[in-house]
Motif scaffolding. Structure first.
Motif, mmCIF file in Angstrom:
data_model
loop_
_atom_site.group_PDB
_atom_site.id
_atom_site.type_symbol
_atom_site.label_atom_id
_atom_site.label_comp_id
_atom_site.label_asym_id
_atom_site.label_seq_id
_atom_site.Cartn_x
_atom_site.Cartn_y
_atom_site.Cartn_z
ATOM 1 N N ASP A 196 0.917 -1.290 -0.002
ATOM 2 C CA ASP A 196 0.018 -0.009 0.107
ATOM 3 C C ASP A 196 0.818 1.229 -0.085
ATOM 4 O OD1 ASP A 196 -2.152 -1.558 0.086
ATOM 5 O OD2 ASP A 196 -2.567 -1.399 2.260
ATOM 6 N N GLN A 197 2.202 1.203 0.080
ATOM 7 C CA GLN A 197 3.063 2.183 -0.040
ATOM 8 C C GLN A 197 2.945 3.103 1.259
ATOM 9 O OE1 GLN A 197 3.317 4.348 -3.900
ATOM 10 N NE2 GLN A 197 2.489 2.572 -4.846
ATOM 11 N N ILE A 198 2.838 2.607 2.168
ATOM 12 C CA ILE A 198 2.878 3.168 3.784
ATOM 13 C C ILE A 198 4.013 3.164 4.415
ATOM 14 C CG2 ILE A 198 1.606 3.117 5.798
ATOM 15 C CD1 ILE A 198 -0.931 2.322 4.459
ATOM 16 N N HIS A 199 4.547 4.240 5.048
ATOM 17 C CA HIS A 199 5.786 4.105 5.724
ATOM 18 C C HIS A 199 5.446 3.754 7.096
ATOM 19 C CE1 HIS A 199 7.482 6.262 2.348
ATOM 20 N NE2 HIS A 199 6.588 7.238 2.529
ATOM 21 N N LEU A 200 6.100 2.641 7.277
ATOM 22 C CA LEU A 200 5.889 2.121 8.692
ATOM 23 C C LEU A 200 7.043 2.421 9.669
ATOM 24 C CD1 LEU A 200 3.468 0.528 9.950
ATOM 25 C CD2 LEU A 200 4.682 -1.754 9.572
ATOM 26 N N VAL A 201 6.882 3.312 10.705
ATOM 27 C CA VAL A 201 7.856 3.425 11.810
ATOM 28 C C VAL A 201 7.528 2.995 13.160
ATOM 29 C CG1 VAL A 201 9.083 5.525 12.708
ATOM 30 C CG2 VAL A 201 8.078 5.602 10.259
ATOM 31 N N ASN A 202 8.572 2.525 13.781
ATOM 32 C CA ASN A 202 8.421 2.003 15.015
ATOM 33 C C ASN A 202 9.652 2.488 15.846
ATOM 34 O OD1 ASN A 202 9.992 -0.036 13.706
ATOM 35 N ND2 ASN A 202 10.352 -0.879 15.647
ATOM 36 N N GLU A 203 9.311 3.089 17.259
ATOM 37 C CA GLU A 203 10.398 3.559 18.201
ATOM 38 C C GLU A 203 10.036 3.177 19.477
ATOM 39 O OE1 GLU A 203 11.318 8.090 19.453
ATOM 40 O OE2 GLU A 203 9.776 7.863 17.921
ATOM 41 N N PHE A 204 11.205 2.533 20.024
ATOM 42 C CA PHE A 204 11.149 1.934 21.591
ATOM 43 C C PHE A 204 12.108 2.887 22.222
ATOM 44 C CE2 PHE A 204 10.353 -1.758 18.604
ATOM 45 C CZ PHE A 204 9.075 -2.009 19.171
ATOM 46 N N ASN A 205 11.524 3.593 23.269
ATOM 47 C CA ASN A 205 12.255 4.580 24.136
ATOM 48 C C ASN A 205 12.484 4.180 25.593
ATOM 49 O OD1 ASN A 205 12.353 6.715 21.839
ATOM 50 N ND2 ASN A 205 10.101 6.922 22.456
ATOM 51 N N SER A 206 13.137 2.770 25.554
ATOM 52 C CA SER A 206 13.465 2.508 26.952
ATOM 53 C C SER A 206 14.596 1.423 27.027
ATOM 54 C CB SER A 206 12.351 1.880 27.645
ATOM 55 O OG SER A 206 12.635 1.147 28.888
ATOM 56 N N LYS A 207 15.423 1.759 28.018
ATOM 57 C CA LYS A 207 16.518 0.701 28.148
ATOM 58 C C LYS A 207 16.342 -0.631 28.953
ATOM 59 C CE LYS A 207 19.966 4.620 28.229
ATOM 60 N NZ LYS A 207 21.062 5.076 28.802
ATOM 61 N N GLU A 208 15.155 -0.307 29.716
ATOM 62 C CA GLU A 208 14.769 -1.578 30.339
ATOM 63 C C GLU A 208 13.762 -2.469 29.631
ATOM 64 O OE1 GLU A 208 15.935 -2.073 33.276
ATOM 65 O OE2 GLU A 208 17.100 -0.612 33.208
ATOM 66 N N PRO A 209 13.661 -3.676 29.912
ATOM 67 C CA PRO A 209 12.702 -4.731 29.172
ATOM 68 C C PRO A 209 11.240 -3.992 29.355
ATOM 69 C CG PRO A 209 14.287 -5.839 30.249
ATOM 70 C CD PRO A 209 14.591 -4.512 30.859
ATOM 71 N N MET A 210 10.407 -3.887 28.288
ATOM 72 C CA MET A 210 8.968 -3.642 28.839
ATOM 73 C C MET A 210 8.213 -4.722 28.906
ATOM 74 S SD MET A 210 8.745 -0.256 26.126
ATOM 75 C CE MET A 210 9.867 1.241 26.367
ATOM 76 N N LEU A 211 7.886 -5.199 29.917
ATOM 77 C CA LEU A 211 7.032 -6.277 30.352
ATOM 78 C C LEU A 211 5.774 -6.104 30.945
ATOM 79 C CD1 LEU A 211 9.912 -8.334 32.303
ATOM 80 C CD2 LEU A 211 9.338 -8.220 29.949
#
Length: 459
Positions: A329-344
């Motif tokens: 579909d020509q959609i830009h997919l962006v992901n961002e994780f802002n943590s040094k610790e495991p996100m549980l």
């Protein structure tokens, strides 16, 4: 035995009197004589104090004849200043051998109480104001000044002008509101107020004080209460939907299975146009099954396999599934994780996975080529994990946003209207929250929040 130096006790006091063991006045300050001048110089304590206070003093004088009384007693009552008037007072009673020293404080008690009431009003934790008979706000407390700075700093602001800052949540008449407060002594209305990008719901009550003929305005923030009531109403609606879904499943599943079986038999026996018709019917039956499955997901809480898992890893798995469609579909997919610790988090990973798939697919369906879909994960306040799913799609108006979590409401062709109710139900079941902001032609942001599980607790 030393004699009592009366003059020593009469120094530095406006109202002080010394009594013998029978209550006779031995000596007093000039201030007492002047206060009682129109009645003559008092000879006995009964000329000075009212009966309740008199009895308290007599009790102590009587006890002093048989036992030693030390220290000070503070007694309250009234001072007789004329035949028709009594002045509130309190006295400090001190016993010396067979004599009592009485220090009288006139009016100070009332003054302290008034100061106490004033401090309680000024420092109250809710906005309060005093309104005169003409409807003008003549005094505001500190909390009112903080919440409504424009009106608290102005002079002669009318209550009706203050209400113009707010929006009633139901039919409202200012005249009826005032009339009810005047006749029934109290009147209430719920109003919304927006400031600094936030909207609050207030319960605005007006109470008439009959002695002063003044009104007391109280503004109580009930935003959280209204939000909880909305959630309760939504939960009731989902519960009703679940009961309907269970009933439909019971009644429809058997004939659906029979219909599918006969269609499979017909598929091998028909030719030409009839074969095309059977294929169409099979597709529609498949879609009916999908709707039925989504309704069952809303029916009631299921027995979950709840575990502690990494949200960031789960999101990566979801994005891996959706990247081919995004490329197509020509959609830009962006992901961002802002943590040094495991996100549980603690939940059923399969259900959370379905939540994310639903939200991301909805976003992609609202976008055109070269739009951007972002998912960011951050450690929020109060030990929470925040997930923001943002798109640059068509957006929604306010009316649409109010109904997106309601069952069977959908603006998509062929949509069941059950996807987002499932999302909200699942998020709430695991102690999370979900909210949405949107703007037409600019895009939409879904904000999810879940309790963060620490590494130590997960071990």
């Amino acid at each position: 035995m030393k004699t009592l130096d009366i003059s020593r006790f009469l120094e530095n006091s406006l109202f002080k009197i010394i009594l013998d063991e029978n209550g006779n006045a031995l000596e007093m300050t000039e201030a007492i004589k002047l206060l009682m001048d129109h009645m003559g110089t008092p000879k006995h304590m009964s000329d000075i104090f009212d009966q309740p206070l008199l009895e308290q003093i007599e009790t102590r004088l009587h006890l002093a004849k048989t036992q030693v009384i030390s220290g000070h007693n503070v007694l309250t009552g009234h001072l007789i200043v004329s035949n028709e008037k009594k002045e509130p007072c309190y006295i400090i009673y001190q016993q010396h051998a067979d004599k009592a020293i009485i220090t009288i404080k006139i009016g100070e008690q009332n003054e302290k109480l008034l100061q106490l009431y004033e401090n309680a009003y000024l420092t109250a934790t809710i906005p309060m104001a005093l309104v005169n008979e003409s409807g003008y706000i003549i005094s505001t407390n500190n909390e009112f000044s903080n919440e409504f700075p424009s009106h608290s700093s102005s002079e002669f602001v009318h209550l009706q002008d203050h209400f113009a800052l707010m929006t009633p949540t139901s039919t409202f008449s200012y005249e009826d509101y005032i009339q009810k407060a005047t006749i029934q002594a109290s009147s209430k209305v719920n109003m919304s107020y927006s400031a600094n990008g936030l909207t609050h719901i207030y319960e605005v009550s007006l109470t008439l004080d009959h002695k002063t003929r003044m009104f007391i305005l109280r503004i109580l923030d009930i935003t959280e209460r209204e939000r909880l009531l909305d959630q309760l109403a939504h939960s009731d609606q989902l519960c009703t939907t679940g009961e309907i879904a269970a009933s439909i499943a019971h009644e429809v599943r058997n004939p659906m299975t029979t219909l599918e079986g006969f269609l499979q038999l017909l598929e091998h026996e028909v030719t030409g146009n009839a074969q095309m018709y059977v294929s169409v019917i099979q597709e529609e039956v498949k879609r009916m099954n999908e709707i039925l499955n989504e309704m069952l997901a809303l029916s009631k809480p299921v027995v979950d396999e709840i575990t502690v898992f990494s949200l960031s890893v789960l999101i990566e798995d979801v994005l891996l599934l959706l990247r081919p469609k995004a490329l197509l579909d020509q959609i830009h997919l962006v992901n961002e994780f802002n943590s040094k610790e495991p996100m549980l988090i603690r939940a059923n990973p399969n259900r959370i996975k379905q939540v994310l798939i639903n939200l991301l697919k909805n976003a992609m369906e609202a976008m055109i080529p070269n739009d951007t879909l972002s998912i960011s994960v951050n450690e929020g306040e109060q030990h929470k994990i925040d997930i923001l799913i943002s798109d640059t799609g068509v957006g929604m108006d306010e009316k649409t946003m109010e109904t997106i979590f309601l069952p069977f409401v959908s603006d998509k062709p062929g949509g069941t209207g059950l996807g987002l109710p499932f999302v909200k139900k699942t998020v709430l079941e695991y102690g999370g929250t979900i909210s949405v902001t949107s703007e037409l032609d600019k895009g939409t942001v879904f904000h999810l929040s879940f309790p963060l599980v620490s590494v130590a607790l997960s071990e």
